[in-house]
Design a protein around this motif. Structure first.
Motif, mmCIF file in Angstrom:
data_model
loop_
_atom_site.group_PDB
_atom_site.id
_atom_site.type_symbol
_atom_site.label_atom_id
_atom_site.label_comp_id
_atom_site.label_asym_id
_atom_site.label_seq_id
_atom_site.Cartn_x
_atom_site.Cartn_y
_atom_site.Cartn_z
ATOM 1 N N LYS A 31 0.821 -1.220 0.000
ATOM 2 C CA LYS A 31 0.000 0.000 0.000
ATOM 3 C C LYS A 31 0.853 1.266 0.000
ATOM 4 N N LYS A 32 2.073 1.156 0.484
ATOM 5 C CA LYS A 32 2.879 2.336 0.771
ATOM 6 C C LYS A 32 3.997 2.621 -0.239
ATOM 7 N N TYR A 33 4.600 1.576 -0.764
ATOM 8 C CA TYR A 33 5.804 1.753 -1.588
ATOM 9 C C TYR A 33 5.515 1.504 -3.068
ATOM 10 N N LYS A 34 6.343 2.151 -3.901
ATOM 11 C CA LYS A 34 6.149 1.988 -5.343
ATOM 12 C C LYS A 34 6.426 0.564 -5.757
ATOM 13 N N LYS A 35 7.515 0.014 -5.186
ATOM 14 C CA LYS A 35 7.868 -1.356 -5.531
ATOM 15 C C LYS A 35 8.205 -2.119 -4.259
ATOM 16 N N VAL A 36 7.754 -3.356 -4.189
ATOM 17 C CA VAL A 36 8.018 -4.190 -3.023
ATOM 18 C C VAL A 36 8.665 -5.490 -3.486
ATOM 19 N N ILE A 37 9.703 -5.891 -2.785
ATOM 20 C CA ILE A 37 10.365 -7.170 -3.090
ATOM 21 C C ILE A 37 10.365 -8.008 -1.814
ATOM 22 N N GLY A 38 9.963 -9.248 -1.931
ATOM 23 C CA GLY A 38 9.989 -10.156 -0.785
ATOM 24 C C GLY A 38 11.275 -10.967 -0.795
ATOM 25 N N ILE A 39 11.828 -11.170 0.407
ATOM 26 C CA ILE A 39 13.043 -11.979 0.496
ATOM 27 C C ILE A 39 12.849 -12.985 1.639
ATOM 28 N N SER A 40 13.074 -14.257 1.341
ATOM 29 C CA SER A 40 12.895 -15.298 2.356
ATOM 30 C C SER A 40 14.200 -16.052 2.534
ATOM 31 N N PHE A 41 14.391 -16.562 3.729
ATOM 32 C CA PHE A 41 15.644 -17.257 4.016
ATOM 33 C C PHE A 41 15.392 -18.734 4.287
ATOM 34 N N ASP A 42 16.169 -19.536 3.597
ATOM 35 C CA ASP A 42 16.146 -20.976 3.827
ATOM 36 C C ASP A 42 17.375 -21.301 4.670
ATOM 37 N N TYR A 43 17.128 -21.498 5.978
ATOM 38 C CA TYR A 43 18.265 -21.767 6.871
ATOM 39 C C TYR A 43 18.171 -23.170 7.467
ATOM 40 N N GLY A 44 17.427 -24.001 6.740
ATOM 41 C CA GLY A 44 17.311 -25.379 7.200
ATOM 42 C C GLY A 44 16.218 -25.557 8.225
ATOM 43 N N GLN A 45 15.256 -24.614 8.254
ATOM 44 C CA GLN A 45 14.155 -24.744 9.206
ATOM 45 C C GLN A 45 13.366 -26.016 8.892
ATOM 46 N N LYS A 46 12.824 -26.630 9.959
ATOM 47 C CA LYS A 46 12.108 -27.893 9.787
ATOM 48 C C LYS A 46 10.950 -27.738 8.831
ATOM 49 N N HIS A 47 10.312 -26.559 8.917
ATOM 50 C CA HIS A 47 9.080 -26.404 8.153
ATOM 51 C C HIS A 47 9.287 -25.548 6.930
ATOM 52 N N ILE A 48 9.760 -26.196 5.912
ATOM 53 C CA ILE A 48 10.072 -25.540 4.661
ATOM 54 C C ILE A 48 8.793 -25.004 4.015
ATOM 55 N N LYS A 49 7.638 -25.473 4.523
ATOM 56 C CA LYS A 49 6.330 -25.008 4.042
ATOM 57 C C LYS A 49 6.173 -23.505 4.214
ATOM 58 N N GLU A 50 6.852 -22.958 5.237
ATOM 59 C CA GLU A 50 6.817 -21.500 5.446
ATOM 60 C C GLU A 50 7.262 -20.780 4.180
ATOM 61 N N ILE A 51 8.359 -21.269 3.621
ATOM 62 C CA ILE A 51 8.908 -20.622 2.429
ATOM 63 C C ILE A 51 7.952 -20.798 1.250
ATOM 64 N N GLU A 52 7.309 -21.954 1.198
ATOM 65 C CA GLU A 52 6.300 -22.190 0.148
ATOM 66 C C GLU A 52 5.167 -21.160 0.265
ATOM 67 N N CYS A 53 4.737 -20.902 1.509
ATOM 68 C CA CYS A 53 3.675 -19.902 1.738
ATOM 69 C C CYS A 53 4.130 -18.549 1.233
ATOM 70 N N ALA A 54 5.337 -18.162 1.598
ATOM 71 C CA ALA A 54 5.873 -16.848 1.196
ATOM 72 C C ALA A 54 5.911 -16.743 -0.326
ATOM 73 N N LYS A 55 6.399 -17.812 -0.939
ATOM 74 C CA LYS A 55 6.529 -17.847 -2.395
ATOM 75 C C LYS A 55 5.163 -17.721 -3.071
ATOM 76 N N ASN A 56 4.198 -18.478 -2.585
ATOM 77 C CA ASN A 56 2.864 -18.457 -3.191
ATOM 78 C C ASN A 56 2.169 -17.109 -3.019
ATOM 79 N N ILE A 57 2.303 -16.528 -1.827
ATOM 80 C CA ILE A 57 1.663 -15.234 -1.578
ATOM 81 C C ILE A 57 2.239 -14.180 -2.529
ATOM 82 N N CYS A 58 3.549 -14.210 -2.735
ATOM 83 C CA CYS A 58 4.179 -13.248 -3.659
ATOM 84 C C CYS A 58 3.709 -13.494 -5.097
#
Ligand code: ZN
Length: 225
Positions: A31-58
């Motif tokens: 809502k606020k910025y002209k351009k938004v970029i999402g960045i997610s970190f894969d640090y070996g967390q057990k639940h890699i599904k988190e990153i899938e959620c981030a990816k899909n939402i973007c």
């Protein structure tokens, strides 16, 4: 050292875990910025599904998204978020930090996000940390964020602004912000906060679920009467 940002509402880089907080920040930024970029970190967390959620939402919102691998965190630390043989504490310990705390994680994330942001010509980094529902994580505190902002600016001789839209909100207020942004259902259904890796309402038992679900109840009581 005084440095001003020429284009404060230009590009913002959002540190996106795929959870309630960072995803709410993503929509706040849209809502606020002209351009938004999402960045997610894969640090070996057990639940890699988190990153899938981030990816899909973007993907669904047409937001540029990058996943950066940081396996070194898992090599250096022992904690319940990455080690399958360590269960996440179900209660907050009376003393010391919860075993879901990963030393230096937020600092490392912000450092990498800043390196990335500079490459993109962005000055703003957005993170969903909050001091209100303080779970004992020292690197979620306002003081740390402010000091990190100064350090990054000095380290790269490039002005950075770290925005923390949730810093002083409790969980019910974070739900209300999502509602105001028109994304309550997206946050409810498409994010993952649960330490046991269950999307949406989660397992209901882990500390992250308790916080999320109690916050939601309070939101309904206070804002949706
Ligand atoms: Zn849970």
């Amino acid at each position: 050292m005084e440095m001003t940002i020429k284009d404060p509402l230009g590009t913002a880089v959002v540190v996106l875990s795929g959870g309630q907080d960072s995803t709410t920040c993503l929509f706040w930024a849209i809502k606020k910025y002209k351009k938004v970029i999402g960045i997610s970190f894969d640090y070996g967390q057990k639940h890699i599904k988190e990153i899938e959620c981030a990816k899909n939402i973007c993907l669904e919102n047409n937001i540029e998204h990058h996943i950066i691998e940081l396996p070194i965190l898992n090599t250096l630390t022992e904690n319940s978020l990455t080690r399958i043989d360590i269960d996440v504490d179900s209660e907050k310990p009376k003393e010391g930090l919860p075993n879901s705390f990963v030393d230096g994680r937020n600092m490392l994330f912000l450092n990498v996000a800043a390196i990335f942001a500079k490459q993109k010509g962005a000055h703003t980094i957005i993170t969903g940390v909050s001091q209100t529902d303080f779970s004992g994580y020292p690197d979620c505190r306002y003081e740390f964020i402010k000091s990190m902002e100064v350090s990054l600016t000095l380290a790269m001789d490039y002005p950075f602004s770290i925005k923390t839209p949730l810093m002083w909100l409790d969980k019910s207020q974070v739900w209300n912000l999502a509602d105001e942004l028109g994304v309550l259902d997206v946050i409810r259904e498409k994010t993952i906060t649960c330490y046991n890796g269950i999307k949406g309402e989660g397992c209901g038992k882990c500390p992250a679920c308790k916080l999320r679900n109690e916050g939601y109840k309070k939101f309904l009581q206070e804002y949706k009467k």
